[in-house]
Design a protein around this motif. Structure first.
Motif, mmCIF file in Angstrom:
data_model
loop_
_atom_site.group_PDB
_atom_site.id
_atom_site.type_symbol
_atom_site.label_atom_id
_atom_site.label_comp_id
_atom_site.label_asym_id
_atom_site.label_seq_id
_atom_site.Cartn_x
_atom_site.Cartn_y
_atom_site.Cartn_z
ATOM 1 N N LEU A 1 0.822 -1.223 0.000
ATOM 2 C CA LEU A 1 0.000 0.000 0.000
ATOM 3 C C LEU A 1 0.850 1.265 0.000
ATOM 4 O O LEU A 1 0.472 2.280 0.580
ATOM 5 C CB LEU A 1 -0.953 0.011 1.200
ATOM 6 N N SER A 2 1.993 1.201 -0.673
ATOM 7 C CA SER A 2 2.839 2.390 -0.778
ATOM 8 C C SER A 2 2.469 3.243 -1.977
ATOM 9 O O SER A 2 2.803 4.436 -2.020
ATOM 10 C CB SER A 2 4.307 1.977 -0.880
ATOM 11 N N PRO B 1 -0.280 11.371 -2.113
ATOM 12 C CA PRO B 1 1.028 11.049 -1.518
ATOM 13 C C PRO B 1 1.241 11.744 -0.176
ATOM 14 O O PRO B 1 0.759 12.859 0.052
ATOM 15 C CB PRO B 1 2.026 11.539 -2.566
ATOM 16 N N ASN B 2 2.005 11.081 0.680
ATOM 17 C CA ASN B 2 2.272 11.610 2.017
ATOM 18 C C ASN B 2 3.693 12.125 2.174
ATOM 19 O O ASN B 2 3.960 12.925 3.071
ATOM 20 C CB ASN B 2 2.042 10.498 3.056
ATOM 21 N N TYR B 3 4.598 11.680 1.300
ATOM 22 C CA TYR B 3 6.010 12.031 1.434
ATOM 23 C C TYR B 3 6.404 13.034 0.351
ATOM 24 O O TYR B 3 5.913 12.972 -0.789
ATOM 25 C CB TYR B 3 6.879 10.785 1.344
ATOM 26 N N ASN C 1 2.206 4.251 9.673
ATOM 27 C CA ASN C 1 1.910 5.369 8.784
ATOM 28 C C ASN C 1 0.776 5.055 7.809
ATOM 29 O O ASN C 1 0.007 5.954 7.435
ATOM 30 C CB ASN C 1 3.157 5.759 7.998
ATOM 31 N N ILE C 2 0.663 3.805 7.376
ATOM 32 C CA ILE C 2 -0.366 3.462 6.396
ATOM 33 C C ILE C 2 -1.749 3.686 6.980
ATOM 34 O O ILE C 2 -2.626 4.281 6.340
ATOM 35 C CB ILE C 2 -0.184 2.012 5.926
ATOM 36 N N SER C 3 -1.965 3.216 8.200
ATOM 37 C CA SER C 3 -3.262 3.430 8.830
ATOM 38 C C SER C 3 -3.433 4.877 9.276
ATOM 39 O O SER C 3 -4.551 5.384 9.322
ATOM 40 C CB SER C 3 -3.441 2.488 10.017
ATOM 41 N N TYR C 4 -2.328 5.566 9.585
ATOM 42 C CA TYR C 4 -2.408 6.980 9.963
ATOM 43 C C TYR C 4 -2.868 7.838 8.785
ATOM 44 O O TYR C 4 -3.610 8.806 8.949
ATOM 45 C CB TYR C 4 -1.051 7.454 10.458
#
Length: 577
Positions: free
Chosen positions: A366-367, A420-422, A519-522
């Motif tokens: 899940l990236s 995206p988170n990063y 982080n994935i669930s966050y």
């Protein structure tokens, strides 16, 4: 063009070749459980045997006609019917109601012109094309009126798992529910096995007798039942290509492509399959995925039983699975995941690390790195095509329109799912728009190419892609909260903070957020949306109100806040040189 061992190059030969291929997918098997009377035993509480079409219904549909479309087999273009709407509405009303009461669909409207649309692969091979039906305009107008009444009848019985051809649902609602489930399992360090199925020519294989039987079991009786049987029976199609037409062939199964009633009939046809599955499942028309949390081998056995149920349903309903295109993917971050070999009728189902689901690439971690790479590569190719083709354009607005429609749409489709988170991924996506605006600035005036990215955005009145994703997130949160999106599953996972505060303080968050261990669930889409709203409401508590009665006002306020943030902080997120 080639089909098996036959090749053709002239217009008439091509038409006959496509006609032979498109006609080979039909299946005219009969079923003994139904007859033309519609007398089927059922306990359905809501019976519909007919209704009356009013002139107002027809005028409303005529006003919504797209005048840019061409004429069908009746040679009447939509612009003609729309221009003469008031004069035609009364005779059409008489004709439509006569057809309903007699239970007979006009034979002339059962003929469809087929055009071939390229899918993928070798363009000279007929099997790499899909058929699209061009129907008579009056017939489509009739279907549109009928679809409105029939949809209201079938909506209560349609499963919440079906997101295709259902109002207020879409591919994004399907994937949001899916991603939300995956993130919940990831929060506990679990594993999810998902089986993706592929039905072969699903819309063309629908058995007419079985379909009529299922419609009757859902309360369709009397003259309306006979009308639907007449609508499906004795249909013909012919291929039209480059001014040539093929000989008509009989359509013995399936629902018409490009029609209004066809998609509705299909979701009713496949609806009983969902009720037989014990694991979680989601559909978009015929795109079915079955998934469940795997904690031990018993969960694998349960998933295998559902696979067997799908296989048995296909045999009973004369549908076919393309087993080579079916696959399974295990979502987990565990080092020692449970690997089980699932099979369909004794043939092992292929395993994959990446699943292309309704246009979004899900990897097993899940990236979404595979999806970021895919959309940036595809967008860069199209951007290069646009820049090469528009060198002589003097008006930058024309180039902007092409960029918005061909490139930006790729970078924004389904963003609430994969946002995206990063920074490394945010910059990779934003770099495409930055490159486009820099070249556009240079073409207008070479000296202006030295402007930084923020100045270019302000000059062309374009928003950063990161800001656009925030807007999409908040708009989706608004639609879920106000039930504009028909998804009880998503609404149930949004929590309102009910803590009492004795003083009026803007520090109290409206949405309560769960604390996750990874982080994935966050970064679960629903959690991310709620967190973004809480942060924006803290600094703009007098302006932002998700309970605003008008969504356009809410969107306008969000855009103004992000625009002021962009102007005040040129070096902020997404605004690099």
């Amino acid at each position: 063009m080639t089909l098996e061992n036959t090749s053709e190059s002239d217009g008439q030969g091509l038409c006959d070749l496509f006609s032979r291929y498109f006609g080979s997918v039909f299946d005219g098997k009969t079923n003994p459980y139904t007859d033309q009377s519609g007398a089927v035993n059922n306990t359905y509480f809501n019976v519909l045997s007919g209704f009356y079409i009013t002139v107002t219904d027809i005028e409303r549909k005529i006003d919504s006609l797209d005048i840019n479309k061409g004429a069908g087999p009746d040679l009447l273009p939509p612009i003609f019917i729309k221009s003469c709407g008031k004069e035609l509405s009364i005779p059409l009303c008489v004709l439509f109601n006569k057809s309903l009461t007699s239970g007979v669909f006009p034979k002339r409207w059962k003929t469809a012109h087929i055009i071939s649309i390229y899918k993928s692969g070798d363009k000279s091979y007929c099997k790499n094309y899909r058929p699209i039906s061009i129907l008579s305009c009056a017939a489509k107008l009739f279907e549109s009126v009928m679809c409105t009444h029939l949809y209201s009848h079938f909506k209560p019985v349609l499963s919440d798992k079906q997101h295709g051809f259902v109002r207020n649902r879409s591919t994004v609602t399907n994937l949001l529910e899916y991603k939300n489930y995956l993130c919940q399992v990831f929060a506990t360090g679990g594993q999810v096995d998902s089986v993706y199925t592929d039905f072969s020519k699903a819309f063309d294989k629908v058995n007419h007798h079985l379909l009529c039987h299922k419609l009757a079991s859902h309360g369709i009786h009397g003259s309306l039942y006979r009308w639907i049987c007449s609508y499906l029976d004795s249909r013909t199609q012919l291929v039209a290509l480059k001014g040539f037409i093929s000989a008509p062939i009989a359509v013995t199964s399936g629902v018409p492509h490009g029609s209004h009633l066809g998609p509705l009939f299909f979701v009713v046809f496949i609806n009983d399959l969902i009720q037989q599955l014990s694991c979680n499942c989601l559909l978009y028309a015929d795109d079915l995925k079955i998934f469940t949390s795997i904690t031990n081998l018993d969960d694998c056995f349960t998933l295998q039983r559902d696979i067997n149920t799908v296989s048995q349903w296909c045999k009973t309903n004369y549908m076919y699975l393309n087993i080579d295109k079916c696959f399974v993917i295990s979502f987990t971050n565990k080092r020692n995941k449970i690997v089980w070999n699932y099979d369909i009728d004794g043939q092992l189902v292929n395993r994959s690390d990446v699943a292309t689901d309704l246009g979004i690439l899900f990897d097993d971690k899940l990236s979404f790195r595979a999806h970021y790479s895919h959309i940036t590569s595809k967008a860069n190719h199209l951007l290069g095509f646009i820049l090469r083709s528009t060198k002589g354009f003097k008006n930058p607005c024309s180039t902007l329109y092409l960029y918005f429609s061909l490139v930006k749409s790729i970078l924004e489709y389904g963003s609430p799912i994969w946002s995206p988170n990063y920074n490394v991924h945010i910059d990779d996506i934003e770099r495409i728009q930055r490159k486009f605006l820099r070249i556009l600035c240079y073409r207008i005036k070479p000296g202006r190419s030295n402007l930084n990215y923020c100045d270019r955005l302000l000059k062309f009145k374009v928003q950063p892609l990161e800001s656009r994703r925030i807007i999409f997130d908040l708009v989706y949160l608004y639609k879920i909260t106000h039930s504009i999106i028909d998804s009880p599953e998503l609404l149930a996972h949004i929590s309102i903070n009910i803590k009492f505060s004795a003083r009026r303080s803007s520090e109290v968050n409206l949405f309560s957020l769960q604390i996750y261990k990874n982080n994935i669930s966050y970064y679960n889409p629903l959690t991310r949306m709620a967190r973004q709203y809480n942060e924006m409401a803290k600094s703009n508590h007098l302006l932002v109100d998700i309970f605003c009665h008008n969504i356009n006002i809410f969107i306008s306020v969000i855009k103004d806040i992000l625009h002021r943030r962009l102007s005040a902080d040129p070096c902020g997120p997404g605004c690099y040189t």
